[in-house]
Design an enzyme around this catalytic site. Structure first.
Site, PDB file in Angstrom:
ATOM      1  N   GLU A 167       1.365  -1.452   0.078  1.00 49.46           N
ATOM      2  CA  GLU A 167      -0.287   0.474  -0.359  1.00 49.46           C
ATOM      3  C   GLU A 167       0.746   1.337   0.210  1.00 49.46           C
ATOM      4  OE1 GLU A 167      -2.718   3.402   1.646  1.00 49.46           O
ATOM      5  OE2 GLU A 167      -0.554   2.459   2.733  1.00 49.46           O
ATOM      6  N   ASP A 196      -7.276   2.658   8.506  1.00 42.24           N
ATOM      7  CA  ASP A 196      -6.005   2.597   7.999  1.00 42.24           C
ATOM      8  C   ASP A 196      -5.568   3.722   8.660  1.00 42.24           C
ATOM      9  OD1 ASP A 196      -3.289   3.762   7.096  1.00 42.24           O
ATOM     10  OD2 ASP A 196      -4.106   3.352   5.240  1.00 42.24           O
ATOM     11  N   HIS A 283       4.672   7.910   9.004  1.00 36.71           N
ATOM     12  CA  HIS A 283       6.431   7.798   8.232  1.00 36.71           C
ATOM     13  C   HIS A 283       7.010   7.714   8.987  1.00 36.71           C
ATOM     14  CE1 HIS A 283       3.374   7.417   4.586  1.00 36.71           C
ATOM     15  NE2 HIS A 283       2.710   6.822   5.769  1.00 36.71           N
TER      16      HIS A 283
END
Length: 470
Positions: A167, A196, A283
């Site tokens: 993804e 998510d 991230h």
């Protein structure tokens, strides 16, 4: 959640009447058909295993690495032990070279021509272990699958679970899955739900396509906790639901936010820090177990269960009550249709905050003789023999005393079912309801009407209208 935008419901459980204390789940065992509580301890245990998989393999679970493959092996083993037949689907085109497989598991009961899919991407970025993005969605989904197997209820529709590969490199695993289905197989998927980043530390409560029929049970559950969820604008086109949207399959899902910053209004509503990112470790290497909002994760996991039970589980009488989406545009976010009447009252009104989203209907508030109304025609499903029209109402007035000068009524085919007035003002947004059980199987016209006398205003603010099987 992928970092760039690609170029390219209700009524089997008992909803709590008010928000539950932070960190707890609503009591959902009041009836035999209520969706089961998803234990947050079990969800956290799955996160621990995913974290360990990253720790053994360079600190990440990127789709091309052993950390991802270990994550697949863990999820697959738990599902197989619960009785699922699990398929590893290699992504043979469109995925990053060396990416691991998708993981698909279907509960083998219910109508095979009516499938509800629940998915989450299992991979992470190379910078860190990816506990919120997306260990959180993967773990919540896994415990829901295991709970379904343990409960083993009678099913009317199929439930299919998916954990996606690659993804983070561009929604590649889910794209491959949907792209390679036949048109017949795609037509069998009635809705896809995506999860998510459902544990963002400074997060909000976001629902994908919040006014859609698919979203109705998801929104209803979080509404029942008083969370006032909003549309997931940040995540639009950035997660695996987009792969399904491209083929016109209805989608929804939960998210708690990524790098976008929480507004002051959201902080006032949900807590947390205004001006800061929903996920401060998005991230990054710090997306560890310490980056998990346990309260949000618990609420998401239970909302998944509620939605699954609504969409797929048989009612006690063997019927198929499915009131989700019966009321169109119940949150008023999609313009005015199908509402008729004084549609000018539907707007994002300055100086007032909607119960959910940004728009609502403001009837009355004129301070002079007037009548304003909004309504629509709906069909109450025949199996919804305990149907209730549920909505949120805020009443504010300049009147005083115990006499009803200005009124707000709910009518069906012109007959009044319930009335409130200036006497009931105060207390902010309050959930109200009117019994529609007598209208099961009928097509009726619902109307909300505000009537004011010649002086002193009373405003009736209406939002988030839905049909529920109370």
């Amino acid at each position: 959640m992928a970092g760039t935008l690609l170029a390219l419901v209700l009524g089997f459980g008992t909803l709590p009447a008010a928000a539950t204390p932070s960190g707890t789940s609503p009591a959902s065992s009041t009836t035999a058909l209520a969706a089961p509580d998803i234990g947050i301890t079990a969800v956290r245990a799955h996160l621990d295993e995913l974290s360990a998989a990253a720790a053994r393999n360079g600190g990440n679970r990127r789709s091309t690495g052993q950390g991802y493959r270990d994550s697949v092996a863990y999820v697959k083993g738990k599902l197989q032990a619960a009785g699922y037949t699990v398929t590893e689907q290699p992504c043979t085109s469109g995925c990053t070279s060396g990416a691991g497989p998708n993981l698909i598991a279907e509960w083998p009961q219910g109508d095979a021509n009516s499938v509800y899919m629940f998915g989450a991407h299992l991979d992470g970025v190379s910078a860190g272990p990816g506990m919120n993005d997306n260990g959180s969605g993967s773990a919540a989904l896994l415990e829901n699958a295991l709970t379904l197997a343990r409960e083993n209820p009678d099913m009317r529709n199929r439930v299919r679970f998916a954990w996606w590969t690659d993804e983070e490199q561009g929604l590649n695993g889910s794209d491959f899955y949907v792209r390679t289905l036949s048109s017949t197989e795609r037509s069998r998927i009635k809705a896809y739900y995506n999860f998510d980043m459902v544990a963002s530390l400074n997060g909000g409560y976001f629902v994908n396509h919040i006014t859609s029929a698919a979203a109705a049970p998801m929104k209803a559950y979080w509404d029942s906790l008083g969370l006032q969820p909003e549309e997931n604008t940040e995540g639009a086109g950035r997660s695996d639901d987009y792969s399904f949207e491209r083929y016109s399959i209805p989608t929804s899902g939960y998210a708690m936010g990524a790098s976008a910053r929480k507004t002051s209004a959201q902080a006032a509503k949900w807590g947390g820090t205004a001006g800061s990112a929903y996920d401060p470790c998005y991230h990054r290497a710090c997306d560890t177990l310490a980056n998990i909002n346990t309260t949000g994760l618990d609420r998401a996991a239970d909302g998944i269960a509620y939605t699954l039970w609504q969409q797929a589980v048989v009612t006690g009488g063997g019927g198929a009550c499915d009131p989700a989406g019966v009321v169109g545009n119940g949150g008023f976010e999609s313009g005015t249709a199908p509402w008729t009447g004084t549609t000018a009252v539907i707007a994002a009104h300055t100086g007032r905050t909607a119960h959910g989203g940004t728009r609502f209907a403001w009837l009355g508030g004129n301070g002079s003789t007037s009548t304003e109304s909004v309504g629509q025609t709906v069909t109450v499903p025949a199996d919804c023999t305990r149907a209730s029209l549920v909505f949120w109402l805020q009443i504010e007035t300049a009147e005083s005393g115990s006499r009803a000068y200005d009124t707000f009524s709910v009518r069906v085919n012109g007959s009044t079912l319930a009335t409130w007035s200036n006497v009931h003002a105060g207390g902010g947004w309050t959930q109200r309801s009117a019994d529609l059980s007598a209208y099961a199987g009928q097509t009726v016209t619902l109307t909300f009407t505000a009537t004011e006398d010649y002086s002193l205003q009373t405003g009736f603010l209406l939002d988030d209208v839905s049909l529920q099987n109370a």
